[in-house]
Design a protein around this motif. Structure first.
Motif, short mmCIF file in Angstrom:
data_model
loop_
_atom_site.label_atom_id
_atom_site.label_comp_id
_atom_site.label_asym_id
_atom_site.label_seq_id
_atom_site.Cartn_x
_atom_site.Cartn_y
_atom_site.Cartn_z
N ALA A 130 0.76 -1.24 0.05
CA ALA A 130 0.06 0.13 0.12
C ALA A 130 0.87 1.47 -0.05
CB ALA A 130 -0.88 -0.05 1.15
N SER A 131 1.90 1.38 1.04
CA SER A 131 2.93 2.33 0.83
C SER A 131 3.46 2.67 -0.58
CB SER A 131 4.09 2.07 1.75
OG SER A 131 3.32 2.10 3.13
N VAL A 132 3.89 1.73 -1.12
CA VAL A 132 4.56 1.68 -2.70
C VAL A 132 3.40 2.43 -3.27
CG1 VAL A 132 5.51 0.45 -4.50
CG2 VAL A 132 6.47 -0.04 -2.40
N ARG A 133 2.30 1.76 -3.63
CA ARG A 133 1.29 2.33 -4.34
C ARG A 133 0.92 3.71 -4.22
NH1 ARG A 133 -3.38 -1.68 -5.67
NH2 ARG A 133 -2.12 -2.16 -7.23
N ARG A 134 0.78 3.99 -2.78
CA ARG A 134 0.40 5.52 -2.50
C ARG A 134 1.37 6.61 -3.09
NH1 ARG A 134 -0.12 4.51 2.41
NH2 ARG A 134 1.84 4.94 3.05
N GLU A 135 2.72 6.10 -2.83
CA GLU A 135 3.80 7.12 -3.06
C GLU A 135 4.00 7.08 -4.56
OE1 GLU A 135 6.44 9.86 -2.57
OE2 GLU A 135 5.23 8.95 -0.84
N ARG A 136 3.80 6.01 -5.19
CA ARG A 136 3.99 6.11 -6.67
C ARG A 136 2.94 7.14 -7.18
NH1 ARG A 136 1.46 3.36 -10.84
NH2 ARG A 136 0.48 1.90 -9.57
N LEU B 81 8.64 3.42 3.62
CA LEU B 81 7.67 2.48 3.05
C LEU B 81 7.36 1.41 3.91
CD1 LEU B 81 9.21 2.31 -0.50
CD2 LEU B 81 7.49 3.60 0.11
N LEU B 82 7.82 1.26 5.08
CA LEU B 82 7.51 -0.12 6.21
C LEU B 82 6.63 0.61 7.05
CD1 LEU B 82 11.12 -1.46 6.28
CD2 LEU B 82 9.13 -2.35 4.74
#
Length: 91
Positions: free
Chosen positions: A34-40, A90-91
């Motif tokens: 979720a963090s990767v998608r949100r930040e991307r 991201l964690l």
């Protein structure tokens, strides 16, 4: 001379319960995904853009974002670098 434990001697070896394999991704994997998608999305990047920046295939990144892939720490670091972030963010 008797060797301990003898091979094939079931009582010589302690029984260790097996940990059942879970089909569900861990909470840590879900959080990272979720963090990767949100930040991307926040950076306006496509999967292809992030793939170029992190040197990973866009299809692999898609699986990471959906929590399908059990990603290695090295690839987590590559994604974080591609996003210009420290991995801990991201964690």
């Amino acid at each position: 001379m008797e060797h301990w434990p003898r091979e094939g001697d079931a009582e010589a070896m302690p029984r260790v319960p097996k940990v059942p394999k879970s089909r569900e991704p861990s909470e840590s994997r879900k959080t990272f995904a979720a963090s990767v998608r949100r930040e991307r999305h926040a950076q306006g990047l496509t999967l292809e853009d992030l793939g170029e920046r992190s040197n990973l295939e866009w299809s692999y990144l898609s699986q990471v974002e959906r929590g399908i892939r059990n990603i290695t720490v090295d690839n987590m670091d590559a994604i974080a670098r591609g996003l210009g972030l420290p991995l801990r963010d991201l964690l």
